[in-house]
Write a protein that holds these residues in place. Structure first.
Motif, PDB file in Angstrom:
ATOM      1  N   PRO A 159      -8.466  -2.235  -6.691  1.00 45.68           N
ATOM      2  CA  PRO A 159      -8.930  -1.189  -7.497  1.00 45.68           C
ATOM      3  C   PRO A 159      -8.151   0.147  -7.392  1.00 45.68           C
ATOM      4  O   PRO A 159      -8.310   0.925  -8.152  1.00 45.68           O
ATOM      5  N   ALA A 160      -7.397   0.284  -6.514  1.00 46.23           N
ATOM      6  CA  ALA A 160      -6.422   1.409  -6.106  1.00 46.23           C
ATOM      7  C   ALA A 160      -5.172   1.325  -6.719  1.00 46.23           C
ATOM      8  O   ALA A 160      -4.374   2.276  -6.406  1.00 46.23           O
TER       9      ALA A 160
ATOM     10  N   GLU B  78      -7.110  -1.046  -0.937  1.00 51.16           N
ATOM     11  CA  GLU B  78      -6.086   0.037  -0.751  1.00 51.16           C
ATOM     12  C   GLU B  78      -4.507  -0.131  -1.155  1.00 51.16           C
ATOM     13  O   GLU B  78      -3.871   0.805  -1.112  1.00 51.16           O
ATOM     14  N   ALA B  79      -4.202  -1.605  -1.740  1.00 52.91           N
ATOM     15  CA  ALA B  79      -2.893  -1.617  -2.365  1.00 52.91           C
ATOM     16  C   ALA B  79      -2.619  -0.999  -3.412  1.00 52.91           C
ATOM     17  O   ALA B  79      -3.628  -0.911  -4.584  1.00 52.91           O
ATOM     18  N   ARG B  80      -1.571   0.022  -3.493  1.00 56.99           N
ATOM     19  CA  ARG B  80      -1.242   0.746  -4.726  1.00 56.99           C
ATOM     20  C   ARG B  80      -0.131   0.129  -5.457  1.00 56.99           C
ATOM     21  O   ARG B  80      -0.066   0.657  -6.522  1.00 56.99           O
TER      22      ARG B  80
ATOM     23  N   LEU C 117      -8.204  -0.297 -14.756  1.00 54.33           N
ATOM     24  CA  LEU C 117      -7.381   0.266 -13.680  1.00 54.33           C
ATOM     25  C   LEU C 117      -6.966   1.711 -14.062  1.00 54.33           C
ATOM     26  O   LEU C 117      -5.956   2.132 -14.419  1.00 54.33           O
ATOM     27  N   PRO C 118      -7.824   2.554 -13.454  1.00 56.13           N
ATOM     28  CA  PRO C 118      -8.036   4.217 -13.853  1.00 56.13           C
ATOM     29  C   PRO C 118      -6.752   4.806 -13.277  1.00 56.13           C
ATOM     30  O   PRO C 118      -6.450   6.010 -13.545  1.00 56.13           O
ATOM     31  N   ARG C 119      -6.388   4.146 -12.134  1.00 51.98           N
ATOM     32  CA  ARG C 119      -5.347   4.860 -11.308  1.00 51.98           C
ATOM     33  C   ARG C 119      -3.912   4.443 -11.578  1.00 51.98           C
ATOM     34  O   ARG C 119      -2.886   5.181 -11.020  1.00 51.98           O
TER      35      ARG C 119
ATOM     36  N   GLY D 230       0.836  -1.152  -0.052  1.00 53.15           N
ATOM     37  CA  GLY D 230       0.027  -0.037  -0.116  1.00 53.15           C
ATOM     38  C   GLY D 230       0.713   1.462   0.009  1.00 53.15           C
ATOM     39  O   GLY D 230       0.922   1.818   1.059  1.00 53.15           O
ATOM     40  N   GLY D 231       1.493   1.622  -1.070  1.00 52.25           N
ATOM     41  CA  GLY D 231       2.399   2.714  -1.139  1.00 52.25           C
ATOM     42  C   GLY D 231       3.704   2.312  -1.861  1.00 52.25           C
ATOM     43  O   GLY D 231       3.964   1.476  -2.743  1.00 52.25           O
ATOM     44  N   GLY D 232       4.463   3.417  -1.896  1.00 50.83           N
ATOM     45  CA  GLY D 232       5.748   3.064  -2.598  1.00 50.83           C
ATOM     46  C   GLY D 232       5.837   4.038  -3.808  1.00 50.83           C
ATOM     47  O   GLY D 232       4.848   4.211  -4.558  1.00 50.83           O
TER      48      GLY D 232
END
Length: 389
Positions: free
Chosen positions: A86-87, A62-64, A108-110, A5-7
């Motif tokens: 989704p994120a 929440e995983a990015r 995957l819009p993000r 979740g980040g990076g």
């Protein structure tokens, strides 16, 4: 496979291709792995089912960031990927054997970073239709497709108007389409390790391009229009077939790195700058000329009298030496009509001798002119270092 979740997303960096680990040499070494032994439909379906089950078990709203572990896939990305993550902003499917990315990617819009190097992409349908029209076409910033099998730049990529970094090293590209000028947000372009023979002038219409890597190709010339890339900081052209550079390249005022090794241009440049020690005849001739030793035509053989008449004066007014056949070649950059800086070749009598940009008759110059000469000397040394480095 790992999800986080980040990076921060990997982005363009000097000397490091986006998506490459430090120390990994890009270029021909990124060519795809040898063709694996064919497997039956049942084995492929089993592998894909195992991946889907693994992703479902690791699903996270929440995983990015998602990295798929190397495996032997054949089909597109698993259906449901966009629902389970989704994120997602960063997706790494490198070394998974994918031959197509599939329509799931469009959901995957993000997503702003897609790393898909060292796969089997390159055939028909490798990229999903409508890539440029999907939300992904606006969100994607970094795309790494190095080490695949593309023989041409996929037209679908030309619709990614927000793309800032594009890597297609170690593919099978034969050329660069003029329409690459549509990627006007591009800052980093890596096309090393292909079979490109020419550079389209339209490449100069990328106003934000900072890093251009075209090494390890078959490029024979550089279009003068490339001088319009005023933001360019690094240009890699080593291991090509270049025999000359356009004068306009001097207009790249922000250029910090220029790599030209492994080109016929550099081989010839090094050969021309090689200093051959003077022969005993030349040393004797230099002594006679510099010390004004008197002689009459009747004192020497006719061929030596003629030889002594061919002495050339060293252009350095502080030297006062002469040379015949042995000299040192040195490039100097001088102002031309107050607008252009052009390289001129000076011939010096020895490596220890340095040549000013002006002749002895112009030695009484102003301070500003002296500064210009110092600047030209620095530019000359820098260019020689670039060509040989």
């Amino acid at each position: 496979m790992a999800a986080a979740g980040g990076g921060a997303a990997p982005g363009p960096g000097l000397g490091l291709e986006p998506g490459l680990e430090p120390g990994l040499e890009p270029g021909p070494g990124l060519e795809p792995e040898p063709e694996p032994e064919p497997r039956g439909p049942a084995a492929e379906a089993e592998e894909e089912a195992a991946l889907s089950a693994e992703l479902w078990a690791r699903r996270s709203a929440e995983a990015r960031r998602l990295v798929l572990s190397p495996r032997r896939l054949s089909g597109p990305l698993p259906a449901g990927l966009s629902r389970w993550f989704p994120a997602l902003e960063v997706l790494d499917v490198s070394g998974t054997g994918l031959a197509a990315l599939g329509a799931e990617l469009l959901a995957l819009p993000r997503l702003h970073t897609l790393l898909a190097k060292n796969n089997r992409l390159g055939g028909p349908g490798s990229l999903p239709k409508g890539l440029g029209r999907a939300p992904l076409g606006r969100s994607l910033r970094v795309l790494n497709l190095s080490g695949n099998r593309f023989a041409e730049l996929p037209p679908a990529l030309l619709g990614l108007r927000g793309l800032q970094s594009l890597s297609l090293g170690g593919n099978r590209l034969l050329g660069i389409p003029p329409d690459i000028q549509e990627l006007r947000s591009l800052e980093f372009l890596y096309l090393g390790g292909n079979f490109i023979t020419s550079i389209p002038p339209e490449l100069a219409n990328l106003p934000s391009l900072n890093y251009l890597v075209l090494c390890d190709n078959k490029i024979q010339s550089i279009p003068p229009q490339l001088a319009q890339l005023h933001s360019l900081r690094s240009l890699s052209l080593h291991n090509n077939l270049l025999t000359y550079l356009p004068r306009e390249i001097l207009n790249l005022v922000h250029l910090e790195e220029l790599s030209l090794r492994g080109n016929p241009l550099v081989v010839r440049f090094v050969r021309d700058l090689t200093y051959n020690p003077p022969s005993l005849q030349e040393l004797a001739g230099r002594t006679i000329k510099t010390r004004n030793v008197p002689y009459a035509p009747s004192d020497l053989p006719e061929n030596l009298v003629r030889y002594l008449s061919l002495a050339s004066n060293c252009p350095n007014p502080k030297c006062g030496g002469v040379y015949f056949d042995s000299c040192v070649r040195q490039i100097k950059f001088v102002d031309f009509c107050g607008k252009y800086r052009i390289p001129l070749m000076h011939y010096l009598c020895s490596p220890e001798c340095s040549s000013p940009c002006s002749s002895a008759s112009q030695s009484s110059t102003s301070q500003s002119e002296s500064d210009s000469e110092d600047e030209a000397s620095v530019a000359a040394r820098r260019m020689q270092k670039v060509l040989l480095g």
